[in-house]
Design an enzyme around this catalytic site. Structure first.
Site, PDB file in Angstrom:
ATOM      1  N   GLU A  90       0.842  -1.192   0.000  1.00  0.00           N
ATOM      2  CA  GLU A  90       0.000   0.000   0.000  1.00  0.00           C
ATOM      3  C   GLU A  90       0.883   1.249   0.000  1.00  0.00           C
ATOM      4  O   GLU A  90       1.955   1.273   0.613  1.00  0.00           O
ATOM      5  CB  GLU A  90      -0.903  -0.005   1.239  1.00  0.00           C
ATOM      6  CG  GLU A  90      -1.883   1.149   1.272  1.00  0.00           C
ATOM      7  CD  GLU A  90      -2.734   1.160   2.539  1.00  0.00           C
ATOM      8  OE1 GLU A  90      -3.875   1.655   2.468  1.00  0.00           O
ATOM      9  OE2 GLU A  90      -2.263   0.678   3.593  1.00  0.00           O
ATOM     10  N   LYS A  93     -10.108   0.827  -2.054  1.00  0.00           N
ATOM     11  CA  LYS A  93     -10.166   0.432  -0.641  1.00  0.00           C
ATOM     12  C   LYS A  93     -11.495   0.842  -0.004  1.00  0.00           C
ATOM     13  O   LYS A  93     -11.885   2.003  -0.058  1.00  0.00           O
ATOM     14  CB  LYS A  93      -8.993   1.067   0.105  1.00  0.00           C
ATOM     15  CG  LYS A  93      -8.873   0.663   1.564  1.00  0.00           C
ATOM     16  CD  LYS A  93      -7.653   1.342   2.179  1.00  0.00           C
ATOM     17  CE  LYS A  93      -7.464   0.988   3.634  1.00  0.00           C
ATOM     18  NZ  LYS A  93      -6.285   1.673   4.217  1.00  0.00           N
ATOM     19  N   CYS A 133      -4.981  -3.370   3.448  1.00  0.00           N
ATOM     20  CA  CYS A 133      -4.636  -2.928   4.795  1.00  0.00           C
ATOM     21  C   CYS A 133      -5.770  -3.056   5.817  1.00  0.00           C
ATOM     22  O   CYS A 133      -6.053  -4.144   6.316  1.00  0.00           O
ATOM     23  CB  CYS A 133      -4.090  -1.502   4.729  1.00  0.00           C
ATOM     24  SG  CYS A 133      -3.114  -1.018   6.184  1.00  0.00           S
TER      25      CYS A 133
END
Length: 265
Positions: free
Chosen positions: A41, A114, A154
């Site tokens: 990321e 995301k 993440c």
């Protein structure tokens, strides 16, 4: 069997520097036989403020970061999952935190924005991604030669319902920039849990070290098999974690413990 690799970086604020590093580490992974490579990321840049993301945001299909990833995938004939980059958002003064997938021909074949945005605060550090990032809304996977690959980023790791929604996968990827504070207690436990409960491989590529801005990330990029065993890990610093997706292991775990078939809810 197929070899996959997670690249660990300690990204700087300078996109050009990080591209040079990513190019070198991708070549290293390919030299070791990797057919699919995952970047972490925020690999193109970790700046001093989230506001810097606005100036680095690219439009879909255009920009030096996307050009590099497409060229690297084609040059090495690999599947390249580009961690995340800042992509232009329809919301003013915000970006999307976007993971792009390139096939061995250098074509963009999947995009995941995301969904879950990180928020964390103590007396010493505070993060709120929602200040500058627009959340995505779509669950995304793609088909690689060895099977289905599910996309997460993440903070998504803390939400097992997303992993379930991806459906049966051979591999789920987790590019990340976990903080040192949360990573040292939660990172490996969560990754292994997601692999065990979904009976699939999990490949996590992390930021790992002390960044020029002073931020410290946890690292510990790793590959975990469907039984929850860590097959490779890099604690800190730049480098590559490489391992194999073994279809016989995947099938054996699901046959001996058919938990996915036993689901009720």
């Amino acid at each position: 069997m197929s070899k996959v690799a997670a690249i660990q970086m300690v990204s700087t604020p300078a996109v050009e520097e990080n591209i040079v590093t990513a190019r070198r580490l991708i070549a290293d992974a390919v030299q070791q036989g990797a057919e699919l490579v995952l970047l972490p990321e925020y690999w193109p840049s970790i700046g001093s403020t989230d506001a810097e993301k606005l100036g680095q945001a690219e439009q879909p299909g255009a920009g030096p970061i996307q050009d590099f990833m497409a060229e690297a995938a084609k040059e090495h004939s690999i599947w390249l999952i580009g961690g995340t980059l800042s992509m232009a958002s329809p919301v003013a003064d915000k970006v999307l935190n976007t993971a792009l997938v390139y096939n061995p021909q250098g074509e963009n074949v999947a995009r995941y924005d995301k969904i879950h945005l990180f928020g964390f605060a103590t007396d010493k550090e505070a993060y709120d991604e929602s200040n500058f990032i627009t959340p995505g809304s779509n669950v995304v996977g793609f088909d690689a030669p060895f099977g289905r690959v599910g996309m997460t980023v993440c903070y998504d790791l803390r939400f097992p319902e997303l992993f379930r929604a991806l459906g049966p996968c051979a591999l789920i990827v987790v590019p990340a920039a976990f903080t040192y504070t949360t990573g040292k207690v939660h990172w490996e436990i969560l990754l292994r849990a997601r692999a065990i409960e979904n009976q699939c491989y999990v490949l996590a590529a992390a930021q790992g070290g002390r960044h020029p801005t002073g931020r410290r990330t946890w690292g510990h990029s790793m590959l975990i098999d469907p039984w929850g065993e860590v097959k490779g890990v890099l604690p800190e610093g730049e480098g590559v974690v490489i391992g194999e997706i073994e279809q016989n292991v995947l099938a054996s775990v699901r046959e001996k413990l058919p938990a996915l078939k036993h689901r009720v809810l």
